[in-house]
Design an enzyme around this catalytic site. Structure first.
Site, mmCIF file in Angstrom:
data_model
loop_
_atom_site.group_PDB
_atom_site.id
_atom_site.type_symbol
_atom_site.label_atom_id
_atom_site.label_comp_id
_atom_site.label_asym_id
_atom_site.label_seq_id
_atom_site.Cartn_x
_atom_site.Cartn_y
_atom_site.Cartn_z
ATOM 1 N N HIS A 36 0.825 -1.209 0.000
ATOM 2 C CA HIS A 36 0.000 0.000 0.000
ATOM 3 C C HIS A 36 0.862 1.264 0.000
ATOM 4 O O HIS A 36 0.462 2.287 -0.569
ATOM 5 C CB HIS A 36 -0.936 0.003 1.209
ATOM 6 C CG HIS A 36 -2.096 -0.927 1.065
ATOM 7 N ND1 HIS A 36 -3.324 -0.690 1.654
ATOM 8 C CD2 HIS A 36 -2.238 -2.100 0.387
ATOM 9 C CE1 HIS A 36 -4.161 -1.681 1.348
ATOM 10 N NE2 HIS A 36 -3.511 -2.544 0.589
ATOM 11 N N ASP A 37 2.022 1.191 0.630
ATOM 12 C CA ASP A 37 2.921 2.341 0.631
ATOM 13 C C ASP A 37 3.457 2.608 -0.774
ATOM 14 O O ASP A 37 3.433 3.743 -1.256
ATOM 15 C CB ASP A 37 4.081 2.095 1.603
ATOM 16 C CG ASP A 37 5.013 3.294 1.707
ATOM 17 O OD1 ASP A 37 4.507 4.433 1.767
ATOM 18 O OD2 ASP A 37 6.246 3.103 1.728
ATOM 19 N N GLY B 113 4.981 6.142 -4.555
ATOM 20 C CA GLY B 113 6.174 5.325 -4.445
ATOM 21 C C GLY B 113 6.441 4.875 -3.020
ATOM 22 O O GLY B 113 5.727 5.238 -2.083
ATOM 23 N N ASP C 222 7.731 5.433 -0.047
ATOM 24 C CA ASP C 222 8.308 6.569 0.678
ATOM 25 C C ASP C 222 7.826 6.697 2.121
ATOM 26 O O ASP C 222 8.028 7.731 2.761
ATOM 27 C CB ASP C 222 8.028 7.877 -0.069
ATOM 28 C CG ASP C 222 6.545 8.251 -0.085
ATOM 29 O OD1 ASP C 222 5.711 7.406 0.313
ATOM 30 O OD2 ASP C 222 6.223 9.383 -0.496
ATOM 31 N N SER D 117 4.963 7.162 3.267
ATOM 32 C CA SER D 117 3.874 8.128 3.483
ATOM 33 C C SER D 117 2.609 7.488 4.037
ATOM 34 O O SER D 117 1.753 8.179 4.595
ATOM 35 C CB SER D 117 3.556 8.880 2.187
ATOM 36 O OG SER D 117 3.270 7.992 1.128
ATOM 37 N N ASP E 111 -6.342 -17.952 3.215
ATOM 38 C CA ASP E 111 -5.977 -19.261 2.661
ATOM 39 C C ASP E 111 -6.311 -20.299 3.733
ATOM 40 O O ASP E 111 -5.441 -20.731 4.489
ATOM 41 C CB ASP E 111 -4.481 -19.255 2.330
ATOM 42 C CG ASP E 111 -4.010 -20.514 1.639
ATOM 43 O OD1 ASP E 111 -4.812 -21.447 1.502
ATOM 44 O OD2 ASP E 111 -2.834 -20.557 1.235
ATOM 45 N N SER F 202 -4.110 -22.832 5.890
ATOM 46 C CA SER F 202 -2.705 -22.585 5.575
ATOM 47 C C SER F 202 -2.369 -21.097 5.652
ATOM 48 O O SER F 202 -1.433 -20.634 5.026
ATOM 49 C CB SER F 202 -2.393 -23.113 4.163
ATOM 50 O OG SER F 202 -1.048 -22.943 3.827
ATOM 51 N N ASP G 272 3.009 -20.460 1.020
ATOM 52 C CA ASP G 272 3.101 -21.577 0.081
ATOM 53 C C ASP G 272 2.252 -21.319 -1.160
ATOM 54 O O ASP G 272 1.752 -20.217 -1.370
ATOM 55 C CB ASP G 272 2.684 -22.884 0.769
ATOM 56 C CG ASP G 272 1.325 -22.784 1.457
ATOM 57 O OD1 ASP G 272 0.449 -22.073 0.921
ATOM 58 O OD2 ASP G 272 1.130 -23.409 2.519
#
Length: 329
Positions: free
Chosen positions: A69-70, A75, A77, A79, A247, A250, A255
Site C-alpha cells: 500500500h505504501d 512510491g 516513501d 507516506s 488461505d 494454511s 506456500d
C-alpha cells in the site's frame, strides 16, 4: 568571440548534465546502504521481527500489505505511516482503514533512533520488515537495497485512487499495476501474498448476499465454498467482524495453496477471482501450481524487489523522519 561563448556554454551544459547523471547514479538504492552510518540497522529490524512475530504470527500479512500500500501511492516513501488530525492522510483512505502494524513499525523506528538518530528512513523500515516477516513465516527472502527517503505528503484521495480494492476486476488491476511499472506476472505473483493472513466478512458479504441488482451471489464464487461461508462464517449481510482466513488451513504458511484455491474459484476477494479471467494471468497461475515451491519463491522474491523500487526517493529528495507517523518530524 561569439563562437567561443557558444562553446563555453555548451561545455557548461555538458558538465552540468554529467554531474546530474553522476549524482543520480550515486543516489540509487544500494545493498548495505547503512553499512557505515548505522551498521546494525538491518540486524535490529530482523531481531525485532524474530522476537515478536512468533507471539503474533498474524502480523506478517499486515506488514507485507503495508509495504504494498505504501509503494502504490507516491512510491515507496513511508507516506502510508503519516497521521493526520484532519483525516486526510493515506491511512484514512478506505483501503487502509483495516491496515495494521503502524505501532510495530514505530517501535522499530524508536529503537533505531536511539542508536542512529535521523539516519534510517521509515520507507526502508517498511521494506525490510515486510521481507523479514515473510521469512519468519517460512517464505522466501529477497534482496532489499536501501537508501529510500521519506515523503512528507500523504493524501487520502491518492490512496483511494491508486490502491487496488478487493472488488477490482481484471481491467482495474491491470491499470493500477501498470501505473506502477508492474506487469501481469507481477500482478499474479504479488497477489500470492494472500497465502498468509486474514480478512473479515465485510470484504466478502457483497459477494455472498448482494453482488448485483440481478444476482445475489457472485457467480464466479464456488457454490459449495459460498454455502459453507454462509453457514459457518458470514451468516448475514451485516456481519462485518467475523474473521476469515485468506488461505483456509494454511493462512500462516507461505506456500502455493492460495493459487490452488483461486483455480477452484475459492479466492476470498473479487480481485482473486479476476486473475482467472485473463488468459495471460491464468497461464501464470497454472505454471506456478504445476511448478515447485522453490520456483514460486524465486519469482515472488523478484517481483517484491521490483515493487520495492517503485518511484523511490533517494539522495537529496525526501527526508528522514524521526517519527514515522509525523510528517514534519
Amino acid at each position: 568571440m561569439k563562437t567561443m561563448t557558444q562553446l563555453n556554454i555548451a561545455v557548461v551544459v555538458v558538465v552540468t548534465v554529467l554531474i546530474g547523471m553522476l549524482r543520480s547514479s550515486e543516489a540509487q538504492l544500494q545493498m548495505n546502504f547503512y553499512a557505515k552510518s548505522c551498521p546494525n540497522a538491518e540486524k535490529i529490524i530482523s531481531d525485532h521481527i524474530q522476537n515478536h512475530i512468533h507471539n503474533g504470527p498474524s502480523l506478517a500479512a499486515p506488514l507485507i500489505r503495508m509495504h504494498f500500500h505504501d509503494c502504490f501511492v507516491r512510491g515507496c516513501d513511508g507516506s502510508v505511516l503519516i497521521n493526520s488530525t484532519s483525516g486526510n492522510a493515506e491511512r484514512d483512505a478506505p483501503p487502509n482503514l483495516t491496515l495494521r502494524g503502524f505501532g510495530f513499525v514505530e517501535r522499530i523506528k524508536a529503537l533505531l533512533e536511539k542508536v542512529c538518530p535521523k539516519t534510517v528512513s521509515c520507507a526502508d523500515i517498511i521494506a525490510l520488515t515486510a521481507r523479514d516477516a515473510v521469512v519468519a513465516t517460512g517464505g522466501p527472502s529477497w534482496s532489499v537495497p536501501t537508501g529510500r527517503r521519506d515523503g512528507r505528503i500523504s493524501n487520502k484521495t491518492e490512496a483511494t485512487n491508486n490502491i487496488p480494492p478487493p472488488t477490482s476486476n481484471f481491467t482495474t488491476l491491470q491499470r493500477l499495476f501498470k501505473n506502477q511499472g508492474l506487469n501481469l506476472k507481477d500482478l499474479v505473483l504479488l497477489s500470492g501474498a494472500h497465502t498468509i493472513g486474514v480478512s473479515h466478512c465485510s470484504s466478502m458479504n457483497t459477494r455472498l448476499y448482494n453482488f448485483s441488482t440481478t444476482v445475489k451471489q457472485d457467480p464466479s464464487l464456488d457454490s459449495q465454498y459460498a454455502a459453507n461461508l454462509k453457514a459457518n462464517k458470514c451468516k448475514s449481510l451485516n456481519d462485518n467482524s467475523t474473521i476469515l482466513e485468506m488461505d483456509p488451513g494454511s493462512s500462516r504458511s507461505f506456500d502455493l495453496s492460495y493459487y490452488r484455491l483461486v483455480l477452484k474459484r475459492r479466492g476470498l476477494f473479487q480481485s482473486d477471482s479476476a486473475l482467472t479471467t485473463n488468459s495471460a494471468t491464468l497461464k501464470v497461475i497454472n505454471d506456478l501450481v504445476n511448478g515447485s515451491e522453490k520456483k514460486f519463491f524465486k519469482a515472488f522474491a523478484k517481483s517484491m524487489e521490483k515493487m520495492g523500487r517503485v518511484k523511490v526517493k533517494t539522495g537529496s529528495a525526501g527526508v528522514i523522519r524521526t517519527r514515522c507517523s509525523v510528517a514534519g518530524s
